[in-house]
Scaffold this motif. Structure first.
Motif, PDB file in Angstrom:
ATOM      1  N   LEU A 115       4.965 -18.934  12.280  1.00  0.00           N
ATOM      2  CA  LEU A 115       5.405 -18.005  11.246  1.00  0.00           C
ATOM      3  C   LEU A 115       6.871 -18.207  10.871  1.00  0.00           C
ATOM      4  CD1 LEU A 115       3.615 -14.764  12.485  1.00  0.00           C
ATOM      5  CD2 LEU A 115       2.955 -16.220  10.569  1.00  0.00           C
ATOM      6  N   GLY A 116       7.643 -18.758  11.800  1.00  0.00           N
ATOM      7  CA  GLY A 116       9.051 -18.975  11.519  1.00  0.00           C
ATOM      8  C   GLY A 116       9.345 -20.287  10.820  1.00  0.00           C
ATOM      9  N   ALA A 117       8.340 -21.164  10.703  1.00  0.00           N
ATOM     10  CA  ALA A 117       8.593 -22.496  10.149  1.00  0.00           C
ATOM     11  C   ALA A 117       7.753 -22.830   8.925  1.00  0.00           C
ATOM     12  CB  ALA A 117       8.363 -23.561  11.221  1.00  0.00           C
ATOM     13  N   VAL A 118       6.575 -22.241   8.808  1.00  0.00           N
ATOM     14  CA  VAL A 118       5.704 -22.611   7.686  1.00  0.00           C
ATOM     15  C   VAL A 118       6.346 -22.219   6.361  1.00  0.00           C
ATOM     16  CG1 VAL A 118       4.377 -20.436   7.703  1.00  0.00           C
ATOM     17  CG2 VAL A 118       3.328 -22.532   6.826  1.00  0.00           C
ATOM     18  N   GLY A 119       6.231 -23.105   5.378  1.00  0.00           N
ATOM     19  CA  GLY A 119       6.847 -22.861   4.090  1.00  0.00           C
ATOM     20  C   GLY A 119       6.017 -21.955   3.203  1.00  0.00           C
ATOM     21  N   ALA A 120       6.695 -21.251   2.309  1.00  0.00           N
ATOM     22  CA  ALA A 120       5.998 -20.353   1.391  1.00  0.00           C
ATOM     23  C   ALA A 120       5.037 -21.120   0.495  1.00  0.00           C
ATOM     24  CB  ALA A 120       7.007 -19.583   0.542  1.00  0.00           C
ATOM     25  N   GLY A 121       5.442 -22.293   0.040  1.00  0.00           N
ATOM     26  CA  GLY A 121       4.574 -23.086  -0.831  1.00  0.00           C
ATOM     27  C   GLY A 121       3.311 -23.524  -0.128  1.00  0.00           C
ATOM     28  N   ALA A 122       3.431 -23.935   1.133  1.00  0.00           N
ATOM     29  CA  ALA A 122       2.259 -24.367   1.893  1.00  0.00           C
ATOM     30  C   ALA A 122       1.321 -23.195   2.171  1.00  0.00           C
ATOM     31  CB  ALA A 122       2.695 -25.011   3.205  1.00  0.00           C
ATOM     32  N   PHE A 150      -2.955 -11.685   6.196  1.00  0.00           N
ATOM     33  CA  PHE A 150      -2.104 -10.683   5.557  1.00  0.00           C
ATOM     34  C   PHE A 150      -0.779 -10.540   6.312  1.00  0.00           C
ATOM     35  CE2 PHE A 150      -6.390  -8.546   4.478  1.00  0.00           C
ATOM     36  CZ  PHE A 150      -6.571  -9.413   3.412  1.00  0.00           C
ATOM     37  N   HIS A 151      -0.855 -10.611   7.645  1.00  0.00           N
ATOM     38  CA  HIS A 151       0.378 -10.545   8.441  1.00  0.00           C
ATOM     39  C   HIS A 151       1.263 -11.748   8.141  1.00  0.00           C
ATOM     40  CE1 HIS A 151       3.140  -9.835  11.716  1.00  0.00           C
ATOM     41  NE2 HIS A 151       2.860 -11.017  12.239  1.00  0.00           N
ATOM     42  N   ALA A 152       0.660 -12.918   8.049  1.00  0.00           N
ATOM     43  CA  ALA A 152       1.434 -14.126   7.742  1.00  0.00           C
ATOM     44  C   ALA A 152       2.091 -14.018   6.367  1.00  0.00           C
ATOM     45  CB  ALA A 152       0.535 -15.354   7.819  1.00  0.00           C
ATOM     46  N   LEU A 153       1.353 -13.489   5.402  1.00  0.00           N
ATOM     47  CA  LEU A 153       1.918 -13.316   4.060  1.00  0.00           C
ATOM     48  C   LEU A 153       3.141 -12.405   4.098  1.00  0.00           C
ATOM     49  CD1 LEU A 153      -1.285 -12.879   1.862  1.00  0.00           C
ATOM     50  CD2 LEU A 153       0.143 -14.908   2.071  1.00  0.00           C
ATOM     51  N   LEU A 172      -4.889 -13.968  -2.776  1.00  0.00           N
ATOM     52  CA  LEU A 172      -5.764 -13.725  -1.630  1.00  0.00           C
ATOM     53  C   LEU A 172      -5.955 -12.232  -1.358  1.00  0.00           C
ATOM     54  CD1 LEU A 172      -7.489 -14.539   0.748  1.00  0.00           C
ATOM     55  CD2 LEU A 172      -5.387 -14.923   2.081  1.00  0.00           C
ATOM     56  N   PRO A 173      -4.902 -11.448  -1.189  1.00  0.00           N
ATOM     57  CA  PRO A 173      -5.147 -10.014  -0.979  1.00  0.00           C
ATOM     58  C   PRO A 173      -5.873  -9.365  -2.151  1.00  0.00           C
ATOM     59  CG  PRO A 173      -2.799 -10.445  -1.268  1.00  0.00           C
ATOM     60  CD  PRO A 173      -3.463 -11.768  -1.076  1.00  0.00           C
ATOM     61  N   ARG A 174      -5.612  -9.842  -3.369  1.00  0.00           N
ATOM     62  CA  ARG A 174      -6.349  -9.287  -4.513  1.00  0.00           C
ATOM     63  C   ARG A 174      -7.842  -9.555  -4.369  1.00  0.00           C
ATOM     64  NH1 ARG A 174      -3.724 -11.599  -8.476  1.00  0.00           N
ATOM     65  NH2 ARG A 174      -5.128 -13.277  -9.051  1.00  0.00           N
ATOM     66  N   ALA A 175      -8.207 -10.763  -3.982  1.00  0.00           N
ATOM     67  CA  ALA A 175      -9.624 -11.099  -3.806  1.00  0.00           C
ATOM     68  C   ALA A 175     -10.265 -10.271  -2.707  1.00  0.00           C
ATOM     69  CB  ALA A 175      -9.771 -12.585  -3.495  1.00  0.00           C
ATOM     70  N   GLY A 177      -9.446  -7.159  -2.087  1.00  0.00           N
ATOM     71  CA  GLY A 177      -9.332  -5.742  -2.400  1.00  0.00           C
ATOM     72  C   GLY A 177      -8.118  -5.077  -1.793  1.00  0.00           C
ATOM     73  N   ARG A 178      -7.168  -5.875  -1.302  1.00  0.00           N
ATOM     74  CA  ARG A 178      -5.912  -5.335  -0.761  1.00  0.00           C
ATOM     75  C   ARG A 178      -4.860  -5.333  -1.872  1.00  0.00           C
ATOM     76  NH1 ARG A 178      -4.280  -5.531   4.471  1.00  0.00           N
ATOM     77  NH2 ARG A 178      -2.425  -4.592   3.526  1.00  0.00           N
ATOM     78  N   TYR A 179      -5.096  -4.486  -2.858  1.00  0.00           N
ATOM     79  CA  TYR A 179      -4.263  -4.503  -4.057  1.00  0.00           C
ATOM     80  C   TYR A 179      -2.813  -4.132  -3.761  1.00  0.00           C
ATOM     81  CZ  TYR A 179      -8.898  -4.515  -6.165  1.00  0.00           C
ATOM     82  OH  TYR A 179     -10.195  -4.839  -6.504  1.00  0.00           O
ATOM     83  N   GLU A 180      -2.611  -3.243  -2.807  1.00  0.00           N
ATOM     84  CA  GLU A 180      -1.241  -2.819  -2.512  1.00  0.00           C
ATOM     85  C   GLU A 180      -0.419  -3.983  -1.965  1.00  0.00           C
ATOM     86  OE1 GLU A 180      -3.035  -2.888   1.424  1.00  0.00           O
ATOM     87  OE2 GLU A 180      -3.761  -2.323  -0.561  1.00  0.00           O
ATOM     88  N   LEU A 181      -1.050  -4.873  -1.194  1.00  0.00           N
ATOM     89  CA  LEU A 181      -0.333  -6.042  -0.684  1.00  0.00           C
ATOM     90  C   LEU A 181      -0.053  -7.027  -1.810  1.00  0.00           C
ATOM     91  CD1 LEU A 181       0.901  -7.764   1.485  1.00  0.00           C
ATOM     92  CD2 LEU A 181      -1.396  -8.492   2.184  1.00  0.00           C
ATOM     93  N   SER A 182      -0.992  -7.174  -2.716  1.00  0.00           N
ATOM     94  CA  SER A 182      -0.775  -8.040  -3.870  1.00  0.00           C
ATOM     95  C   SER A 182       0.433  -7.569  -4.677  1.00  0.00           C
ATOM     96  CB  SER A 182      -2.032  -8.068  -4.747  1.00  0.00           C
ATOM     97  OG  SER A 182      -1.880  -8.952  -5.829  1.00  0.00           O
ATOM     98  N   PHE A 183       0.510  -6.269  -4.939  1.00  0.00           N
ATOM     99  CA  PHE A 183       1.649  -5.722  -5.673  1.00  0.00           C
ATOM    100  C   PHE A 183       2.947  -5.847  -4.867  1.00  0.00           C
ATOM    101  CE2 PHE A 183      -1.479  -2.962  -8.145  1.00  0.00           C
ATOM    102  CZ  PHE A 183      -1.305  -3.671  -9.322  1.00  0.00           C
ATOM    103  N   ALA A 184       2.863  -5.674  -3.556  1.00  0.00           N
ATOM    104  CA  ALA A 184       4.058  -5.786  -2.720  1.00  0.00           C
ATOM    105  C   ALA A 184       4.639  -7.201  -2.795  1.00  0.00           C
ATOM    106  CB  ALA A 184       3.725  -5.429  -1.270  1.00  0.00           C
ATOM    107  N   LEU A 185       3.775  -8.198  -2.821  1.00  0.00           N
ATOM    108  CA  LEU A 185       4.248  -9.572  -2.963  1.00  0.00           C
ATOM    109  C   LEU A 185       4.916  -9.781  -4.319  1.00  0.00           C
ATOM    110  CD1 LEU A 185       1.177 -11.364  -1.347  1.00  0.00           C
ATOM    111  CD2 LEU A 185       3.511 -11.400  -0.451  1.00  0.00           C
TER     112      LEU A 185
END
Length: 327
Positions: A115-122, A150-153, A172-175, A177-185
């Protein structure tokens, strides 16, 4: 030897003995154990020993094997080698094929080193790969399986808030049904820089929730950020059509055609929306001619349905339009 017994803690020596000393056979057995209990640490411990001792043999065989099991093993081996980006993308590919297994429960996927090294793009690309096969993820069971994702996101988007990547992650969260996480991103992305892709992600989330007014407003915001993007005109036109405003939809398509006059989806949508508004036989015939060129058959059929509800169209032409669904 059962998958359950391996997951419960059979040693690598026992696995190798069962497989006649074949490291490839051992990988297959250990991968089967992971599939039955993705969170169990023992198969990963054995895989790590195997990778340490038989790397050269395994590397050659895995590179030639595109099976799901081989890709899953590669994901873990990439993690062991510190290649977190390729590791997450490989796991995303596996998850896209079999989202019914909680692959993200793997101990390494929640590891602080990962979690500390993986890139956002990947991570964003991995999220898109989980959606490749169009599985229904909007269930309680799927949301539970994807909880580690979701935790990784949350962790990665806070550490490395690249707006375009966060907008892709939001799918992914939108698919699920985790709409609140989608909006948070989206909120996190906008705090860095407002870009068109984030506005599109918001619009798509509002649309998935059934709030067409908010979706239209978000697409309008996207157009302000990228006014020469033809696909945004089409997206907004389609929302207006869902709202029943086919005249506005037709007008928006015409604006999109100014930037991409040969785009078949724009031309087909324009023909459909004009037919719906004016009952134009010429436009319906144009739609019939374009229908075979539309790769998205669901969208094609929707446009045909819209058009065929236009006023005072000849019955034979309407019947011909419906038959074009089969072409």
């Amino acid at each position: 030897m059962s998958n359950q017994s391996v997951a419960a803690g059979v040693s690598l020596a026992g696995v190798m003995a069962h497989c006649g000393g074949s490291p490839v056979g051992a990988v297959k057995l250990l991968v089967g154990a992971i599939a039955s209990a993705p969170a169990a640490p023992q198969p990963y411990t054995a895989l790590a020993e195997l990778w340490r001792d038989r790397r050269s043999e395994l590397k050659d065989s895995l590179e030639e094997d595109g099976s799901l099991g081989a890709v899953l093993a590669q994901a873990y081996f990439l993690f062991l080698d510190g290649d977190m980006d390729d590791a997450v993308m490989a796991l995303g590919s596996v998850t896209g094929v079999r989202p019914d297994v909680a692959w993200g429960a793997a101990p390494w996927f929640g590891d602080a080193r990962f979690l500390g090294a993986v890139g956002a793009g990947a991570l964003a690309e991995a999220c898109l790969r989980t959606l490749d096969y169009g599985h229904d993820l909007d269930t309680d069971e799927m949301r539970e399986r994807f909880a580690p994702w979701f935790h990784a996101l949350d962790v990665v988007s806070e550490r490395n808030p690249v707006p375009e990547s966060l907008a892709a992650m939001a799918r992914l969260p939108r698919a699920c049904g985790r709409y609140e996480l989608s909006f948070a991103l989206c909120d996190r992305a906008d705090a860095v820089n407002r870009v068109m892709w984030t506005a599109v992600a918001r619009a798509a989330t509002w649309r998935a929730m059934g709030d067409l007014d908010q979706a239209a407003a978000a697409f309008e915001g996207a157009l302000l950020l990228d006014p020469a993007n033809w696909s945004l005109y089409l997206d907004l036109a389609d929302v207006r059509a869902e709202q029943g405003d086919f005249a506005a939809a037709a007008s928006l398509v015409e604006q999109g055609l100014e930037y991409e006059p040969h785009e078949v989806s724009l031309r087909a949508a324009g023909a459909a929306y004009r037919t719906r508004v004016y009952g134009s036989s010429d436009d319906l015939m144009a739609l019939i001619a374009l229908a075979p060129e539309l790769a998205n058959t669901t969208y094609r059929d929707l446009l045909i349905d819209y058009a065929c509800a236009g006023p005072q169209l000849p019955r034979r032409l309407v019947a011909k339009a419906h038959r074009s669904r089969k072409s």
